[in-house]
Write a protein that holds these residues in place. Structure first.
Motif, PDB file in Angstrom:
ATOM      1  N   LYS A 197       0.844  -1.191   0.000  1.00  0.00           N
ATOM      2  CA  LYS A 197       0.000   0.000   0.000  1.00  0.00           C
ATOM      3  C   LYS A 197       0.882   1.244   0.000  1.00  0.00           C
ATOM      4  CE  LYS A 197      -3.788  -2.181   2.574  1.00  0.00           C
ATOM      5  NZ  LYS A 197      -4.561  -2.177   3.853  1.00  0.00           N
ATOM      6  N   LYS A 198       0.580   2.178  -0.874  1.00  0.00           N
ATOM      7  CA  LYS A 198       1.467   3.324  -1.064  1.00  0.00           C
ATOM      8  C   LYS A 198       1.570   4.230   0.157  1.00  0.00           C
ATOM      9  CE  LYS A 198       1.122   3.477  -6.108  1.00  0.00           C
ATOM     10  NZ  LYS A 198       2.512   2.981  -6.265  1.00  0.00           N
ATOM     11  N   ASP A 199       0.557   4.203   1.022  1.00  0.00           N
ATOM     12  CA  ASP A 199       0.665   5.014   2.227  1.00  0.00           C
ATOM     13  C   ASP A 199       1.604   4.377   3.249  1.00  0.00           C
ATOM     14  OD1 ASP A 199      -1.235   2.944   2.528  1.00  0.00           O
ATOM     15  OD2 ASP A 199      -2.103   3.937   4.283  1.00  0.00           O
ATOM     16  N   LEU A 200       1.947   3.109   3.013  1.00  0.00           N
ATOM     17  CA  LEU A 200       2.901   2.432   3.884  1.00  0.00           C
ATOM     18  C   LEU A 200       4.308   2.463   3.287  1.00  0.00           C
ATOM     19  CD1 LEU A 200       0.805  -0.711   4.936  1.00  0.00           C
ATOM     20  CD2 LEU A 200       1.388   1.261   6.362  1.00  0.00           C
ATOM     21  N   TYR A 201       4.393   2.125   1.979  1.00  0.00           N
ATOM     22  CA  TYR A 201       5.689   2.145   1.290  1.00  0.00           C
ATOM     23  C   TYR A 201       5.419   2.314  -0.199  1.00  0.00           C
ATOM     24  CZ  TYR A 201      10.394   0.877  -0.206  1.00  0.00           C
ATOM     25  OH  TYR A 201      11.652   0.894  -0.771  1.00  0.00           O
TER      26      TYR A 201
ATOM     27  N   THR B 165      21.337 -24.521 -13.652  1.00  0.00           N
ATOM     28  CA  THR B 165      20.926 -24.165 -12.283  1.00  0.00           C
ATOM     29  C   THR B 165      20.964 -22.652 -12.033  1.00  0.00           C
ATOM     30  OG1 THR B 165      23.116 -24.454 -11.239  1.00  0.00           O
ATOM     31  CG2 THR B 165      21.687 -26.409 -11.391  1.00  0.00           C
ATOM     32  N   LYS B 166      20.711 -21.886 -13.080  1.00  0.00           N
ATOM     33  CA  LYS B 166      20.579 -20.441 -12.943  1.00  0.00           C
ATOM     34  C   LYS B 166      19.092 -20.083 -12.856  1.00  0.00           C
ATOM     35  CE  LYS B 166      24.873 -19.229 -15.353  1.00  0.00           C
ATOM     36  NZ  LYS B 166      25.538 -18.613 -14.197  1.00  0.00           N
ATOM     37  N   ILE B 167      18.770 -19.069 -12.087  1.00  0.00           N
ATOM     38  CA  ILE B 167      17.383 -18.689 -11.846  1.00  0.00           C
ATOM     39  C   ILE B 167      16.783 -18.032 -13.091  1.00  0.00           C
ATOM     40  CG2 ILE B 167      15.847 -17.288 -10.424  1.00  0.00           C
ATOM     41  CD1 ILE B 167      17.998 -17.412  -8.223  1.00  0.00           C
ATOM     42  N   THR B 168      15.641 -18.566 -13.546  1.00  0.00           N
ATOM     43  CA  THR B 168      14.927 -17.966 -14.667  1.00  0.00           C
ATOM     44  C   THR B 168      13.632 -17.292 -14.213  1.00  0.00           C
ATOM     45  OG1 THR B 168      13.737 -20.030 -15.147  1.00  0.00           O
ATOM     46  CG2 THR B 168      15.849 -19.684 -16.264  1.00  0.00           C
ATOM     47  N   ALA B 169      13.104 -17.722 -13.079  1.00  0.00           N
ATOM     48  CA  ALA B 169      11.880 -17.112 -12.552  1.00  0.00           C
ATOM     49  C   ALA B 169      11.928 -17.152 -11.035  1.00  0.00           C
ATOM     50  CB  ALA B 169      10.639 -17.838 -13.063  1.00  0.00           C
ATOM     51  N   LEU B 170      11.474 -16.072 -10.431  1.00  0.00           N
ATOM     52  CA  LEU B 170      11.482 -15.956  -8.978  1.00  0.00           C
ATOM     53  C   LEU B 170      10.142 -15.378  -8.539  1.00  0.00           C
ATOM     54  CD1 LEU B 170      13.211 -16.171  -6.391  1.00  0.00           C
ATOM     55  CD2 LEU B 170      14.067 -13.880  -6.869  1.00  0.00           C
ATOM     56  N   ASN B 171       9.370 -16.185  -7.826  1.00  0.00           N
ATOM     57  CA  ASN B 171       8.055 -15.764  -7.350  1.00  0.00           C
ATOM     58  C   ASN B 171       8.017 -15.854  -5.830  1.00  0.00           C
ATOM     59  OD1 ASN B 171       6.221 -15.574  -9.928  1.00  0.00           O
ATOM     60  ND2 ASN B 171       7.487 -17.391 -10.197  1.00  0.00           N
ATOM     61  N   ILE B 172       7.766 -14.725  -5.187  1.00  0.00           N
ATOM     62  CA  ILE B 172       7.774 -14.644  -3.738  1.00  0.00           C
ATOM     63  C   ILE B 172       6.381 -14.262  -3.238  1.00  0.00           C
ATOM     64  CG2 ILE B 172       8.781 -13.489  -1.725  1.00  0.00           C
ATOM     65  CD1 ILE B 172      10.723 -15.313  -3.224  1.00  0.00           C
ATOM     66  N   TYR B 173       5.959 -14.919  -2.160  1.00  0.00           N
ATOM     67  CA  TYR B 173       4.633 -14.652  -1.581  1.00  0.00           C
ATOM     68  C   TYR B 173       4.793 -14.374  -0.085  1.00  0.00           C
ATOM     69  CZ  TYR B 173       3.334 -16.874  -5.971  1.00  0.00           C
ATOM     70  OH  TYR B 173       3.224 -17.193  -7.297  1.00  0.00           O
ATOM     71  N   TYR B 174       4.284 -13.229   0.355  1.00  0.00           N
ATOM     72  CA  TYR B 174       4.359 -12.837   1.758  1.00  0.00           C
ATOM     73  C   TYR B 174       3.459 -11.628   1.973  1.00  0.00           C
ATOM     74  CZ  TYR B 174       7.374  -8.807   0.671  1.00  0.00           C
ATOM     75  OH  TYR B 174       7.877  -7.614   0.211  1.00  0.00           O
ATOM     76  N   LYS B 175       3.457 -11.067   3.197  1.00  0.00           N
ATOM     77  CA  LYS B 175       2.603  -9.927   3.513  1.00  0.00           C
ATOM     78  C   LYS B 175       3.459  -8.725   3.928  1.00  0.00           C
ATOM     79  CE  LYS B 175      -1.459 -12.619   4.905  1.00  0.00           C
ATOM     80  NZ  LYS B 175      -2.449 -12.870   5.990  1.00  0.00           N
ATOM     81  N   PRO B 176       3.894  -7.929   2.963  1.00  0.00           N
ATOM     82  CA  PRO B 176       4.760  -6.790   3.297  1.00  0.00           C
ATOM     83  C   PRO B 176       4.046  -5.690   4.077  1.00  0.00           C
ATOM     84  CG  PRO B 176       4.109  -6.684   0.991  1.00  0.00           C
ATOM     85  CD  PRO B 176       3.637  -8.014   1.517  1.00  0.00           C
ATOM     86  N   ASP B 177       2.740  -5.515   3.844  1.00  0.00           N
ATOM     87  CA  ASP B 177       2.024  -4.436   4.526  1.00  0.00           C
ATOM     88  C   ASP B 177       2.108  -4.581   6.040  1.00  0.00           C
ATOM     89  OD1 ASP B 177       1.388  -3.684   2.003  1.00  0.00           O
ATOM     90  OD2 ASP B 177      -0.780  -3.893   2.203  1.00  0.00           O
ATOM     91  N   GLU B 178       1.895  -5.792   6.529  1.00  0.00           N
ATOM     92  CA  GLU B 178       1.915  -6.011   7.977  1.00  0.00           C
ATOM     93  C   GLU B 178       3.304  -5.758   8.551  1.00  0.00           C
ATOM     94  OE1 GLU B 178       0.443  -9.879   8.794  1.00  0.00           O
ATOM     95  OE2 GLU B 178      -1.632  -9.393   8.264  1.00  0.00           O
ATOM     96  N   PHE B 179       4.337  -6.122   7.808  1.00  0.00           N
ATOM     97  CA  PHE B 179       5.700  -5.906   8.291  1.00  0.00           C
ATOM     98  C   PHE B 179       5.985  -4.417   8.446  1.00  0.00           C
ATOM     99  CE2 PHE B 179      10.351  -5.824   7.987  1.00  0.00           C
ATOM    100  CZ  PHE B 179      10.669  -6.798   8.920  1.00  0.00           C
TER     101      PHE B 179
END
Length: 269
Positions: free
Chosen positions: A132-136, A210-224
Motif C-alpha cells: 500500500k502506497k501510504d505504507l511504502y 541451475t541459474k534462476i529464470t523465474a522468482l516468485n515470492i509470496y508474503y505480507k509486506p504491509d503487515e511488516f
C-alpha cells in the motif's frame, strides 16, 4: 568511531567473528556460502560487503540447522548468493545466479520485473511493489534510498532462512523466514530492539545450468511495515508462521538459553 567507550568498528567486527566461530564449533553451524567475495574480478557497487555481523545474527536467530549437502541448505545458499549479487555487484553481467535474458521476478502475483529492472530498482522495491502506497511507495524510492531505510532500521542485519523445501529442481518451492531486531530508525520510527519476523513462500525456476529464470515470492509486506511504524504489535507478525510451519525451536533455545517449545520434526545435526 562506532559504539560506546570508543569501540572501533574493527574491534566490533573482531568480537563478532569470535562469537561466530564459537557457535560454528559448539553447534556445528555452517556459515552461509555467498561465493568468493575476495575475487579480484568483482566490481562492487559501493564496497566489498562484510557479512560477519549478519552471519552472527543469522546463527543466533535461526530456527533450522540444515545439514551440509541437503537440498534445504543448497536452496538457502543460492538465495543468499543471489541477494548478495543483487545488492552489491556493480554490473548485471557479473551475476552468476541468474539467467539474465530469461529472468522474471514477481512478488504476490504483482508486476513482473526483468533482470535489468531488478538490478536498477533493487530487491526491496520490486519485492514491495504491491505494498500500500501510504505504507511504502516503491515508485518513489530508488536502490539507494530503499537500502538506506532498512539498513537504518536493522543495524545488525536482516537474516533470512529456508524453513522447508517442498520440491526440488527445476521448480523449487520452499517456505522461509526473515527476521531482525529493530534497533535503529525507520522513516522516523525509533526501534527498541523488538524482534520482527516475516514468513513467506517462494517458487524458483532453474534452467539446465541451475541459474534462476523465474522468482516468485509470496508474503505480507504491509503487515511488516505496519509493525515497523508501530501501527501493530510485532507479536502479530508471528501469526504468519502458521502458514509455513513453526520451525524448529531447538537451535534457538541452545543459543539463547530459552526453553524449547514442543513442535514437529527438526533438522538438527
Amino acid at each position: 568511531m562506532s559504539g560506546s567507550f570508543g569501540t572501533t568498528q574493527s574491534e566490533e567486527r573482531k568480537a563478532a567473528r569470535q562469537d561466530l566461530e564459537r557457535l560454528k564449533k559448539e553447534f556445528n553451524f555452517l556459515e552461509p556460502d555467498r561465493g568468493d567475495l575476495d575475487s579480484p574480478t568483482i566490481k562492487w557497487r559501493f564496497a566489498k560487503p562484510d557479512y560477519t555481523q549478519a552471519n552472527l545474527e543469522y546463527m543466533k536467530g535461526k530456527t533450522k540447522n540444515h545439514p551440509a549437502g541437503s537440498l534445504e541448505l543448497v536452496v538457502e545458499n543460492l538465495v543468499k548468493r543471489w541477494e548478495m549479487e543483487a545488492s552489491h555487484f556493480q554490473d548485471l553481467d557479473q551475476w552468476t545466479t541468474i539467467n539474465k535474458e530469461r529472468l522474471c521476478a514477481q512478488a504476490n502475483g504483482g508486476k513482473v520485473f526483468t533482470a535489468e529492472e531488478t538490478w536498477k530498482v533493487g530487491n526491496y522495491n520490486w519485492l514491495m511493489a504491491g505494498c500500500k502506497k501510504d505504507l511504502y511507495d516503491a515508485e518513489k524510492e530508488d536502490f539507494e534510498s530503499s537500502h538506506r531505510h532498512f539498513r537504518g532500521a536493522f543495524t545488525k542485519g536482516f537474516p533470512w532462512e529456508v524453513l522447508e523445501v517442498f520440491s526440488g529442481p527445476p521448480t523449487v518451492s520452499f517456505s522461509w523466514r526473515h527476521w531482525a531486531h529493530f534497533t535503529g530508525q525507520y522513516m522516523g520510527s525509533q526501534g527498541a530492539g523488538e524482534l520482527l519476523e516475516m514468513y513467506g513462500f517462494g517458487v524458483v525456476e532453474l534452467d539446465e545450468y541451475t541459474k534462476i529464470t523465474a522468482l516468485n515470492i509470496y508474503y505480507k509486506p504491509d503487515e511488516f511495515v505496519e509493525a515497523l511504524k508501530g501501527d501493530i504489535p510485532p507479536s502479530q507478525l508471528s501469526m504468519g508462521k502458521a502458514l509455513v510451519g513453526s520451525g524448529c525451536p531447538y537451535v534457538h533455545s541452545k543459543v539463547t538459553g530459552t526453553p524449547a517449545r514442543s513442535s514437529g520434526s527438526c533438522n538438527i545435526l
